[in-house]
Design an enzyme around this catalytic site. Structure first.
Site, mmCIF file in Angstrom:
data_model
loop_
_atom_site.group_PDB
_atom_site.id
_atom_site.type_symbol
_atom_site.label_atom_id
_atom_site.label_comp_id
_atom_site.label_asym_id
_atom_site.label_seq_id
_atom_site.Cartn_x
_atom_site.Cartn_y
_atom_site.Cartn_z
ATOM 1 N N SER A 131 6.468 3.024 5.486
ATOM 2 C CA SER A 131 6.669 1.981 6.256
ATOM 3 C C SER A 131 6.332 0.429 5.367
ATOM 4 O O SER A 131 7.048 -0.529 5.864
ATOM 5 C CB SER A 131 5.662 1.889 7.617
ATOM 6 O OG SER A 131 4.397 2.041 7.100
ATOM 7 N N GLY A 191 8.065 12.471 -1.332
ATOM 8 C CA GLY A 191 8.476 11.098 -0.696
ATOM 9 C C GLY A 191 8.617 9.884 -1.775
ATOM 10 O O GLY A 191 7.545 9.807 -2.408
ATOM 11 N N ILE A 192 9.643 9.403 -1.793
ATOM 12 C CA ILE A 192 9.892 8.077 -2.549
ATOM 13 C C ILE A 192 10.481 7.151 -1.701
ATOM 14 O O ILE A 192 11.735 7.456 -1.135
ATOM 15 C CB ILE A 192 10.524 8.193 -3.666
ATOM 16 C CG1 ILE A 192 9.648 9.128 -4.762
ATOM 17 C CG2 ILE A 192 10.932 7.041 -4.422
ATOM 18 C CD1 ILE A 192 10.501 9.606 -5.989
ATOM 19 N N GLY A 193 9.862 6.099 -1.312
ATOM 20 C CA GLY A 193 10.530 5.082 -0.584
ATOM 21 C C GLY A 193 10.547 5.206 0.914
ATOM 22 O O GLY A 193 11.101 4.257 1.681
ATOM 23 N N CYS A 220 6.671 0.531 2.136
ATOM 24 C CA CYS A 220 7.342 0.733 0.743
ATOM 25 C C CYS A 220 8.646 -0.210 0.885
ATOM 26 O O CYS A 220 9.304 0.153 1.754
ATOM 27 C CB CYS A 220 7.386 2.011 0.365
ATOM 28 S SG CYS A 220 8.065 2.404 -1.233
ATOM 29 N N SER A 253 4.464 6.192 -7.762
ATOM 30 C CA SER A 253 5.670 6.170 -7.035
ATOM 31 C C SER A 253 6.757 7.076 -7.500
ATOM 32 O O SER A 253 7.462 7.673 -6.412
ATOM 33 C CB SER A 253 6.119 4.681 -6.959
ATOM 34 O OG SER A 253 6.705 4.361 -8.174
ATOM 35 N N ARG A 292 0.320 2.031 -10.524
ATOM 36 C CA ARG A 292 0.966 3.130 -9.838
ATOM 37 C C ARG A 292 2.823 2.711 -10.176
ATOM 38 O O ARG A 292 3.304 3.857 -10.058
ATOM 39 C CB ARG A 292 0.810 2.955 -8.264
ATOM 40 C CG ARG A 292 1.355 3.860 -7.274
ATOM 41 C CD ARG A 292 0.816 3.753 -6.077
ATOM 42 N NE ARG A 292 1.101 5.006 -5.357
ATOM 43 C CZ ARG A 292 2.111 5.421 -4.637
ATOM 44 N NH1 ARG A 292 3.485 4.618 -4.766
ATOM 45 N NH2 ARG A 292 2.259 6.583 -4.048
ATOM 46 N N GLY A 308 7.549 8.312 5.997
ATOM 47 C CA GLY A 308 8.744 8.541 6.676
ATOM 48 C C GLY A 308 8.209 9.117 8.052
ATOM 49 O O GLY A 308 8.987 9.583 8.768
ATOM 50 N N ASP A 325 4.568 12.694 2.429
ATOM 51 C CA ASP A 325 3.950 11.124 2.216
ATOM 52 C C ASP A 325 5.052 10.245 2.696
ATOM 53 O O ASP A 325 5.937 10.010 1.689
ATOM 54 C CB ASP A 325 3.472 11.272 0.676
ATOM 55 C CG ASP A 325 3.021 9.927 0.571
ATOM 56 O OD1 ASP A 325 2.807 9.270 1.637
ATOM 57 O OD2 ASP A 325 2.599 9.534 -0.766
#
Length: 499
Positions: A316, A311-313, A318, A263, A417, A359, A357
């Site tokens: 859909s 991409g972090i957070g 996450c 992550s 992860r 969004g 990755d």
């Protein structure tokens, strides 16, 4: 004092593409979505390319071996998840690699002494109506014959009979020799009016089956992503905990590319894992991530990453932003990393692709991600909706859904992860839910591809690199959203027109 990064953290939903001049040659049928997957010298081709810029997420609910085959056939690539034993993940890789394009390893195989009753059950389980018969019942045993559902009928024949009593023996069949090309095999199928061509080695052991019914599929999917031996390509996710055991097994199984799955990939542990893989298996590409800024990209690229996930957070499923307060709007993250990627290429002479990755709520978001610099996208929710994903279909309120759960959820328990200290998951960073069931991957992906090609044509770009170099975007206000949101009653098929 805390550093306040200038600018607003923005999502794809805040942007629209401006149309550019569309030339007579730039029509959707002339747009090509081929893209680089792994690092290459500037101006040189990538050793692995995708026909369409789509990869499936490293998730239990998404990247099954069946989905990996379907996506590679359609021009993309799957990364099989690592939240399973090393042996099981290696077996999943082998399953995909055995699907040599056009050459099928039989999964419906019986012995000549097996009862027809056993064969009927096996055909129901696999959904196939042709079975290979080998001496030991294994997919690569000594080949002795073929049996199909046209060779017997459950209501006419005693199901206690041996398969050998109804099969067509090898002496009565046309067989191909190991080394035959797909073109030669198809010619034999058509010239000799065969439905299936067994391919055997010099000792008479079965290697593959080639089916006439697959011929149309090959024509339908000319952009299948395959290796030099015409086997479908497949990726595999790895973590920073057991990679020294996992990576050798995955490479031996035939994995084409690896990806460190975390992550938050901006860490010394990930850099160490990258350096170890590049030292021990220099021929195998490996990606790193996830990151949200240029500095983190450069850190992983210098450590040897062959592509970097951004991409972090934003996913859909996450909830990392809610739980830990870290992340960045996906559009801002991609734009920042793309700028760093360009500087890295200028400094080193090497181009390191980036993957967006998360969004991606709509198909046009994928186009925006590509325009802003992503070479390909990775999606979970999108692929979880299809027949080929591993989630079960459930009926809720009259509608059909597919199960979908995040790797940070209690159901997945993927502590490797989401490193929260110790070998456990103290709190959830993902949820467990459902997504609307869509159907077959190939049909839905073709529609998405058509939309993106139409978008690129409107923007005057016939290739992904051209799109990245010429695209123009504009911020969207709330009033802009309302501009085309007037309520319209949708026509029903039973409506009648009043004069």
């Amino acid at each position: 004092m805390v550093e306040i990064v200038p600018g607003v953290s923005r999502t794809f939903n805040e942007f629209l593409l401006l149309p550019n001049r569309t030339t007579a040659e730039c029509t959707p049928d002339q747009v090509h979505l081929g893209t680089s997957l792994v690092r290459h010298a500037v101006g040189a081709p990538s050793s692995i390319r995708l026909s369409v810029p789509f990869t499936s997420a490293i998730m239990q609910a998404v990247s099954s071996p069946g989905l990996a085959v379907a996506l590679a056939r359609s021009g993309g690539l799957s990364f099989l998840h690592h939240n399973q034993s090393v042996e099981d993940q290696a077996d999943a890789v082998r399953f995909v690699k055995n699907f040599k394009a056009g050459f099928v390893v039989s999964d419906t195989t019986v012995r000549p002494t097996d009862a027809l009753r056993h064969l009927v059950g096996l055909m129901k389980a696999t959904g196939h109506n042709t079975a290979a018969v080998t001496e030991d019942g294994s997919p690569h045993g000594r080949f002795v014959g073929l049996v199909t559902d046209r060779d017997f009928h459950p209501d006419r024949h005693d199901l206690g009979l041996a398969v050998g009593d109804r099969m067509r023996p090898v002496d009565a069949l046309t067989c191909g020799k190991e080394g035959i090309t797909l073109s030669e095999a198809n010619t034999t199928l058509w010239e000799e009016r065969l439905d299936c061509l067994p391919v055997v080695d010099g000792t008479g052991h079965l290697q593959h089956l080639v089916f006439r019914s697959d011929y149309a599929e090959h024509k339908q999917f000319p952009g299948a992503v395959v290796d030099a031996a015409k086997r479908f390509r497949v990726g595999a996710g790895v973590n920073t905990h057991d990679y020294r055991d996992r990576v050798p097994a995955l490479v031996a199984a035939g994995a084409d590319v690896l990806c460190l799955d975390s992550s938050d990939g901006y860490s010394d542990w990930q850099a160490e894992a990258l350096r170890w893989v590049k030292r021990e298996f220099p021929e195998v590409p490996i990606g790193g991530g996830n990151v949200v800024d240029g500095g983190a990209f450069e850190f992983l690229a210098d450590a040897g990453a062959d592509f970097v996930k951004v991409g972090i957070g934003g996913g859909s499923i996450c909830i990392t932003r809610d739980q830990k307060g870290i992340g960045r709007g996906q559009a801002s993250a991609v734009l920042d990393v793309a700028q760093a990627r360009a500087a890295y290429a200028q400094r080193t002479g090497e181009y390191v692709p980036i993957c967006s990755d998360g969004g991606l709520l709509h198909d046009y978001h994928m186009a925006l991600a590509l325009a802003m610099g992503a070479d390909f996208v990775m999606m979970g929710r999108y692929f979880a909706r299809f027949d080929q994903s591993p989630g079960k279909k459930v009926r809720i309120g009259g509608s059909v859904f597919k199960e979908y759960w995040g790797e940070g959820s209690s159901r997945a328990r993927n502590w490797q992860r989401y490193d929260q200290g110790e070998d456990t998951l103290h709190f959830e960073e993902g949820v467990d839910g459902y997504v609307p069931y869509v159907g077959d991957l190939g049909d839905a992906l073709a529609l998405t591809v058509a939309k993106i090609k139409a978008t690129m044509a409107s923007c005057g770009a016939a290739t992904v690199p051209a799109f990245q170099s010429t695209a123009r975007v504009t911020l969207v206000s709330e009033q802009s959203y309302q501009e085309n949101a007037a309520a319209v009653a949708i026509r029903e098929s039973t409506d009648t027109t009043l004069d």
